[in-house]
Design an enzyme around this catalytic site. Structure first.
Site, mmCIF file in Angstrom:
data_model
loop_
_atom_site.group_PDB
_atom_site.id
_atom_site.type_symbol
_atom_site.label_atom_id
_atom_site.label_comp_id
_atom_site.label_asym_id
_atom_site.label_seq_id
_atom_site.Cartn_x
_atom_site.Cartn_y
_atom_site.Cartn_z
ATOM 1 N N HIS A 83 -26.325 -4.101 56.041
ATOM 2 C CA HIS A 83 -27.247 -3.782 55.012
ATOM 3 C C HIS A 83 -28.057 -2.454 55.428
ATOM 4 O O HIS A 83 -28.211 -1.682 54.431
ATOM 5 C CB HIS A 83 -28.491 -5.113 55.047
ATOM 6 C CG HIS A 83 -27.863 -6.226 54.705
ATOM 7 N ND1 HIS A 83 -28.049 -7.381 55.436
ATOM 8 C CD2 HIS A 83 -27.368 -6.624 53.449
ATOM 9 C CE1 HIS A 83 -27.403 -8.214 54.718
ATOM 10 N NE2 HIS A 83 -27.109 -7.789 53.567
ATOM 11 N N GLN A 138 -15.907 -9.313 45.837
ATOM 12 C CA GLN A 138 -17.335 -8.922 45.141
ATOM 13 C C GLN A 138 -17.462 -7.613 44.734
ATOM 14 O O GLN A 138 -17.955 -7.257 43.460
ATOM 15 C CB GLN A 138 -18.535 -9.579 46.181
ATOM 16 C CG GLN A 138 -19.831 -9.097 45.521
ATOM 17 C CD GLN A 138 -20.909 -9.574 46.379
ATOM 18 O OE1 GLN A 138 -21.300 -10.676 46.513
ATOM 19 N NE2 GLN A 138 -21.615 -8.667 47.272
HETATM 20 O O1 PAF Z 1 -23.759 -9.805 48.679
HETATM 21 C C1 PAF Z 1 -24.906 -10.315 48.400
HETATM 22 O O2 PAF Z 1 -26.085 -10.203 49.083
HETATM 23 C C2 PAF Z 1 -25.207 -11.049 47.104
HETATM 24 O O3 PAF Z 1 -23.875 -11.560 46.672
HETATM 25 C C3 PAF Z 1 -25.757 -10.049 45.896
HETATM 26 C C4 PAF Z 1 -24.771 -9.069 45.773
HETATM 27 C C5 PAF Z 1 -27.129 -9.523 46.601
HETATM 28 C C6 PAF Z 1 -25.741 -10.841 44.739
HETATM 29 O O4 PAF Z 1 -26.645 -12.082 44.940
#
Ligand code: PAF
Length: 286
Positions: free
Chosen positions: A39, A155
Site C-alpha cells: 500500500h 481486480q
Molecule cells: O484491494 C482492496 O483492498 C479492495 O478490494 C478495494 C479495492 C479497496 C475495494 O474494497
C-alpha cells in the site's frame, strides 16, 4: 506530514473543491486498511502522479462471501494512519457503512464476462462487491488518478474495464507487487500465516518465478510453464491449488498452447485457512 481525516462527505467535498479550484491533481489509493509496504508503495507512486494524495480505508462487507473473514479482517486504524502520514499521504477517507450502503441500497456493478473466472470462480459475488464499492468511492472522491496493486491482478483489470466501459473520468494505474525478502507477495492476510506454514507460502512465488525464468529463457509453451510452477507447488503437500493459469494481460483470456503477446501467470492456492494469490507478468522481450 499531517494527515487530514474525513468521515463525512461534506468534509471530503470541501477538500476536493479546494484542490480543484487551485488547479491541483488528486491521486487516490483505496484500501481496506491493515496497510503494508505494498500500500505504501502505491501512496508513493500516487505522489509522483499528482499534487495531493488521498487514501481510503473501508472494509467492504459486500466483497466478502459467507464464511469469509469479514469479521476478523485486521482493523489497525491507528497504525495505518501513522504509516499513511509518514508515506506522504495528505488525507484519508474513512466512510462509515451507511455512507456506502444507505438503507434500501439496490444498485450493483457487475462485469458479466470476467467476474466468474479465476478468483471469481471460488468467490461468487466478490467482484460485484469490489466494483460497486470502487465506483462509489471514485464518485465520492473524484480523483484524477486512482491506484490499485497488481497483486490483485484480476481486480485491477476489472476496475480498468469498468472505468473504460462506464466512462468514469479517472486514470487507473497499477502498482507493482511488493514482496518479502523470501519472495512472498505482501498481503494484509499474510498475518494469518501459522507457524510452519511459511515454506509452503513461499513456494507459491517460487513456482511462478520458475515459470517466469523459463519464459525469459525462450520457452513459450503454456503447458511447460504451468508444469514447472506446479512442480514447486506439489513439493508442498499443504498447498491446495485453486487455479493456475496463463492469461492475456489485458483481457485475462486464457492463452492457449503458446504465448505470443503480453501474458501473466496467475495462481490462487489454499494453505490451511488462508487463501493466497499471486501472479507474475510474462512480458515479451524486445
Ligand atoms: O484491494 C482492496 O483492498 C479492495 O478490494 C478495494 C479495492 C479497496 C475495494 O474494497
Amino acid at each position: 506530514m499531517i494527515l487530514q481525516t474525513f468521515v463525512e462527505i461534506p468534509a471530503l467535498d470541501a477538500f476536493r473543491l479546494s484542490l480543484f479550484s487551485a488547479g491541483k491533481k488528486l491521486a487516490f489509493v483505496p484500501t481496506m486498511g491493515a496497510l503494508h509496504e505494498g500500500h505504501i508503495s502505491l501512496v508513493k507512486q500516487a505522489r509522483q502522479n499528482a499534487d495531493a494524495v488521498i487514501a481510503s480505508i473501508f472494509v467492504n462487507p459486500s466483497q466478502f462471501g459467507p464464511g469469509e473473514d469479514f469479521n476478523r479482517y485486521p482493523r489497525t486504524l491507528t497504525e495505518d494512519a501513522a504509516r499513511l502520514a509518514e508515506a506522504g499521504c495528505d488525507a484519508v477517507f474513512l466512510p462509515n457503512l451507511v455512507t456506502i450502503y444507505p438503507d434500501n441500497f439496490q444498485t450493483w456493478v457487475r462485469n458479466e464476462v470476467l467476474e466468474n473466472d479465476l478468483c471469481g470462480a471460488s468467490r461468487p459475488g466478490h467482484f460485484r462487491g469490489v466494483l460497486t464499492v470502487v465506483l462509489k468511492l471514485l464518485n465520492l472522491v473524484r480523483p484524477d488518478v486512482a491506484l490499485f496493486g497488481k497483486k490483485d491482478y484480476q481486480q485491477w483489470r476489472l476496475i480498468e474495464k469498468m472505468v473504460d466501459d462506464l466512462n468514469v473520468p479517472v486514470k487507473i494505474l497499477g502498482g507493482e507487487t511488493v514482496r518479502e525478502p523470501d519472495g512472498l507477495a505482501m498481503s494484509s492476510r499474510n498475518r494469518y500465516l501459522q507457524d510452519g506454514e511459511r515454506p509452503a507460502a513461499v513456494a507459491i512465488s517460487r513456482g511462478l518465478k520458475a515459470a517466469l525464468e523459463k519464459f525469459r529463457s525462450g520457452e513459450l509453451k503454456v503447458q511447460v510453464l504451468l508444469d514447472l510452477a506446479s512442480k514447486e507447488f506439489a513439493a508442498q503437500p499443504t498447498i491446495k491449488v485453486e487455479y493456475l493459469a496463463i492469461c492475456e494481460q489485458a483481457s485475462l483470456a486464457p492463452v492457449k498452447e503458446s504465448i505470443s503477446g503480453a501474458a501473466v501467470i496467475l495462481v490462487a492456492a489454499r494453505l490451511g485457512e488462508l487463501r493466497l494469490i499471486d501472479n507474475m507478468e510474462l512480458n515479451p522481450v524486445g
